[in-house]
Scaffold this active site. Structure first.
Site, mmCIF file in Angstrom:
data_model
loop_
_atom_site.group_PDB
_atom_site.id
_atom_site.type_symbol
_atom_site.label_atom_id
_atom_site.label_comp_id
_atom_site.label_asym_id
_atom_site.label_seq_id
_atom_site.Cartn_x
_atom_site.Cartn_y
_atom_site.Cartn_z
ATOM 1 N N GLU A 146 -40.856 0.805 4.917
ATOM 2 C CA GLU A 146 -41.830 1.895 4.959
ATOM 3 C C GLU A 146 -42.209 2.431 3.579
ATOM 4 O OE1 GLU A 146 -40.627 5.483 7.055
ATOM 5 O OE2 GLU A 146 -38.585 5.283 6.325
ATOM 6 N N CYS A 190 -50.661 16.816 10.491
ATOM 7 C CA CYS A 190 -51.616 17.841 10.093
ATOM 8 C C CYS A 190 -50.883 19.148 9.834
ATOM 9 C CB CYS A 190 -52.703 18.088 11.114
ATOM 10 S SG CYS A 190 -53.705 16.659 11.467
ATOM 11 N N LYS A 236 -36.169 1.750 5.935
ATOM 12 C CA LYS A 236 -36.433 2.465 4.677
ATOM 13 C C LYS A 236 -37.181 1.555 3.717
ATOM 14 C CE LYS A 236 -35.955 5.698 5.694
ATOM 15 N NZ LYS A 236 -35.536 6.534 6.738
ATOM 16 N N HIS A 271 -29.053 -17.647 16.265
ATOM 17 C CA HIS A 271 -29.919 -17.919 17.412
ATOM 18 C C HIS A 271 -31.391 -17.824 17.040
ATOM 19 C CE1 HIS A 271 -26.423 -18.066 19.984
ATOM 20 N NE2 HIS A 271 -25.991 -16.968 19.393
ATOM 21 N N ARG A 317 -46.930 16.761 6.048
ATOM 22 C CA ARG A 317 -47.357 16.608 7.435
ATOM 23 C C ARG A 317 -48.564 15.677 7.583
ATOM 24 N NH1 ARG A 317 -45.182 20.545 10.774
ATOM 25 N NH2 ARG A 317 -46.816 20.157 12.268
ATOM 26 N N TRP A 325 -53.761 14.144 8.994
ATOM 27 C CA TRP A 325 -53.353 12.778 9.291
ATOM 28 C C TRP A 325 -54.262 12.350 10.426
ATOM 29 C CZ3 TRP A 325 -51.616 9.804 13.358
ATOM 30 C CH2 TRP A 325 -51.007 8.597 13.028
ATOM 31 N N GLU A 367 -31.670 0.892 9.945
ATOM 32 C CA GLU A 367 -32.163 2.026 9.164
ATOM 33 C C GLU A 367 -32.487 1.607 7.719
ATOM 34 O OE1 GLU A 367 -33.432 4.669 9.655
ATOM 35 O OE2 GLU A 367 -33.220 5.867 7.858
ATOM 36 N N LYS A 425 -45.058 12.864 8.368
ATOM 37 C CA LYS A 425 -43.684 13.308 8.623
ATOM 38 C C LYS A 425 -43.462 13.703 10.084
ATOM 39 C CE LYS A 425 -39.635 14.433 7.013
ATOM 40 N NZ LYS A 425 -38.796 13.287 6.657
ATOM 41 N N ASN A 474 -54.487 21.398 14.584
ATOM 42 C CA ASN A 474 -53.416 20.405 14.522
ATOM 43 C C ASN A 474 -53.153 19.959 15.949
ATOM 44 O OD1 ASN A 474 -51.068 18.943 14.082
ATOM 45 N ND2 ASN A 474 -49.761 20.758 13.903
ATOM 46 N N GLY A 475 -53.143 18.658 16.205
ATOM 47 C CA GLY A 475 -52.857 18.180 17.560
ATOM 48 C C GLY A 475 -54.004 17.365 18.095
HETATM 49 C C1 F6R Z 1 -38.684 7.121 8.963
HETATM 50 C C2 F6R Z 1 -38.927 8.336 9.715
HETATM 51 C C3 F6R Z 1 -39.480 8.210 11.077
HETATM 52 C C4 F6R Z 1 -38.979 9.360 11.968
HETATM 53 C C5 F6R Z 1 -39.654 9.301 13.341
HETATM 54 C C6 F6R Z 1 -39.112 10.350 14.280
HETATM 55 O O1 F6R Z 1 -38.137 7.384 7.711
HETATM 56 O O2 F6R Z 1 -38.719 9.409 9.221
HETATM 57 O O3 F6R Z 1 -39.172 6.975 11.635
HETATM 58 O O4 F6R Z 1 -37.601 9.255 12.102
HETATM 59 O O5 F6R Z 1 -41.025 9.479 13.183
HETATM 60 O O6 F6R Z 1 -39.245 11.627 13.750
HETATM 61 P P1 F6R Z 1 -38.461 12.856 14.337
HETATM 62 O O7 F6R Z 1 -37.035 12.716 14.006
HETATM 63 O O8 F6R Z 1 -39.088 14.046 13.685
HETATM 64 O O9 F6R Z 1 -38.686 12.834 15.817
#
Ligand code: F6R
Length: 609
Positions: free
Chosen positions: A489, A2, A486, A505, A27, A74, A482, A604, A100-101
């Site tokens: 997602e 948010c 990517k 295994h 956000r 969000w 990682e 984010k 927000n929250g």
């Molecule tokens: C994936 C991604 C998320 C963040 C996770 C933690 O591309 O960005 O998996 O890495 O939500 O976010 P932070 O680093 O802000 O704690």
């Protein structure tokens, strides 16, 4: 999660709020809304979907309202519907808030307010705040906000407006970000600085419990009890163009290409020409502590967790300190054993991830020193840690983290070198050689991104596949996690990342000629073992797409496609090997026509548990 933006000034607020929301859309983007304080009352516009829907609903009509609020959501409590979108108003429509929250005790508050005759228009936790303020409306907006604050449990920031006091906005925060921007005869509230950076660089970062009244000509800061307090104003140094795509099709692609600069900035001033490390941020821990350190816990989520995992190998190998790494949401509930000789590192680019913050607090309360690695100045992580190390990646807007990830790895590698130095775990010559090599990495990343590459053709060939397996060993395995994240997602293709030695295994059963296998093959000590694993994959008819260092002929012969990266020390290689994987995911999602900057269901910043 948010984004909030508020404006009080002498200019029409509508375009300022809409532009601010655009800059905060990363956000949350399932619904959005806007409140304009007009002479005849508050005009609220809300829409489901991303900001385009709100722009459409708000229309072209101009408004003279100089006091305005905006919100991009969000969903946490209540589905993403127009009714649940913010802003929310009280029964009379004279008070409107954006939040927000999370308000944790909203159910009891709502029941109590309903019993008193309040009517609710949404399923959200946030709406109770408007009604609580209404209860105290006679005392004035600032006092009413303070009274509401006394009843709320949770972690939140909110901003309120009232048509009875049309010259102001009142905002407050608890463990959730809210900043003030001070302009010429205009003031701003926002969840993050970029929302108003094109109007002013003068920023006040608020503290928990601050209650702030903004009028066009300034701000009054008070604490929960109503006492006047002083908050320092700082000049924000960052660029305003971070919120622009700068000619790139998407923020994600721009941010992938910003990695050399993010790496350079993160290493700047911290790695001398002779390869020695100058990490003033951790000096407070003291050499004595770094020497006697018996264990490091790393806590993080998602991509930040992967950065931690990558460097956990380097810290153990270079500094000879045992490292235990855990996802923050598991760590905080498994009753970990702390002691004063344990260093806890919380990695969070946003500095707002609820689980990571909770894990850090737990460690601090138990007496272990906590170091936060974050990209955001003034974020909650900087308050919940004893020491803070910043990545300097600049604002990242694409929801899938790219440049913040590689910057995290670079910053943690500096820490590994500093630890190795303090503990005498490597010779001076070895350390400075590795330090000098690390100085070259931004340049190598730049070369890598400038090369012609087969990634787009490979993406074209495989974008319709239903499953991708990623295999690697050691740090290469962490890079696979990682790369697999990517792809899943942003392209919604199921992926699995496995330690290559573990494949036989179980996951080997998944292999057939239809599922490509991505292998990260750096030149680490287990390379020969990885070669055997690749043979096992080939024997099952699966195509191998390898990421390998230049001139690795063995990989060239064994793989159907190779994404080449420049050679460097294998401890540093993950900064380079992840880049082709980011691009592969990017192009596959692009070919599928998906919105890579705003993948479905994600946000984010994850400020809920
Ligand atoms: C994936 C991604 C998320 C963040 C996770 C933690 O591309 O960005 O998996 O890495 O939500 O976010 P932070 O680093 O802000 O704690």
């Amino acid at each position: 999660m948010c984004g909030i933006v508020g404006y009080v000034g002498r200019r029409p607020g509508k375009p300022i709020i809409l532009d601010g929301l655009k800059r905060l859309e990363y956000r949350g983007y399932d619904s959005a809304g806007l409140a304009l304080l007009e002479p005849d009352g508050i005009n609220v516009v809300r829409a489901v979907g991303n900001l385009d829907a709100l722009f459409l609903a708000a229309g072209e009509d101009s408004s003279d309202a100089c006091v305005a609020l905006g919100h991009t959501r969000w969903a946490t409590h209540g589905r993403p519907t127009e009714e649940n979108a913010h802003p929310h108003s009280d029964c009379s429509g004279r008070i409107t808030i954006v939040l927000n929250g999370i308000v944790e005790n909203y159910k009891e508050l709502r029941e109590r307010l309903v019993a008193k005759g309040h009517t609710f228009g949404s399923e959200t936790d946030a709406e109770v705040v408007a009604h609580l303020i209404e209860e105290h409306a006679d005392e004035g907006l600032t006092t009413a906000v303070r009274a509401a604050l006394g009843e709320l449990e949770g972690h939140y920031s909110f901003v309120a407006m009232s048509s009875d006091e049309p010259d102001r906005l009142v905002g407050t925060r608890l463990e959730t970000p809210l900043v003030v921007g001070a302009g010429e005869h205009e003031m701003f509230f926002a969840s993050a600085i970029p929302a108003f950076l094109c109007h002013t660089r003068r920023v006040v970062v608020l503290e928990d419990g601050d209650v702030v009244t903004l009028r066009a000509d300034g701000a009054e800061y008070t604490d929960v009890a109503g006492n006047a307090i002083v908050r320092e104003e700082t000049e924000f140094p960052g660029d305003d163009d971070a919120a622009e795509k700068a000619g790139y099709e998407t923020f994600m692609l721009k941010e992938i290409h910003e990695q050399p600069a993010a790496l350079r900035d993160t290493l700047a001033g911290r790695l001398r020409e002779d390869g020695t490390v100058d990490l003033s941020e951790v000096e407070g821990l003291g050499d004595e502590f770094l020497r006697r350190l018996r264990r490091i816990f790393i806590v993080a989520c998602g991509t930040s967790f992967h950065a931690g995992l990558i460097v956990s190998y380097a810290i153990e190998q270079l500094a000879r300190v045992p490292v235990q790494i855990d996802v923050a949401s598991e760590f905080r509930y498994r009753r970990p054993v702390f002691d004063p000789d344990t260093l806890v590192i919380g990695i969070t680019q946003s500095g707002e991830t609820a689980d990571t913050l909770a894990a850090m607090r737990l460690a601090r309360e138990a007496g272990s020193p906590v170091l936060a690695l974050t990209n955001i100045m003034g974020s909650q992580a900087t308050r919940d840690a004893d020491f803070v190390l910043f990545t300097r990646a600049g604002l990242e807007i694409g929801v899938a983290a790219t440049k913040t990830h590689t910057a995290q790895v670079a910053a943690l590698l500096l820490l590994a070198l500093r630890l190795a130095w303090a503990r005498g775990a490597m010779s001076e010559a070895e350390l400075t050689a590795l330090g000098r090599e690390l100085r070259q990495v931004p340049e190598l990343a730049e070369q890598l991104l400038a090369r012609p590459s087969a990634i787009e053709q490979i993406a074209q060939r495989y974008h319709d596949e239903r499953f991708f397996l990623y295999l690697g060993r050691g740090m290469g395995y962490a890079v696979c996690l990682e790369g697999a994240l990517k792809l899943k997602e942003i392209s919604y293709i199921p992926t699995e990342a496995y330690a290559a030695g573990e494949m036989k295994h179980g996951p080997i059963a998944l292999l057939n000629s239809e599922s490509p296998v991505v292998v990260v093959a750096d030149d680490g000590p287990v390379f020969p073992k990885l070669v055997s694993n690749i043979e096992e994959v080939r024997a099952r008819g699966a195509d191998v797409i390898a990421v390998a260092t230049d001139d690795n002929e063995v990989i060239g012969e064994l793989s159907k496609d190779v994404l080449w990266v420049p050679k460097t020390d294998h401890h540093l290689a993950p900064i380079l090997t992840v880049i082709p994987l980011q691009l592969l995911a990017y192009h596959i999602a692009g070919i599928k026509g998906l919105n890579v900057d705003q993948p479905r269901n994600l946000a984010k910043t994850v400020t809920v548990e």
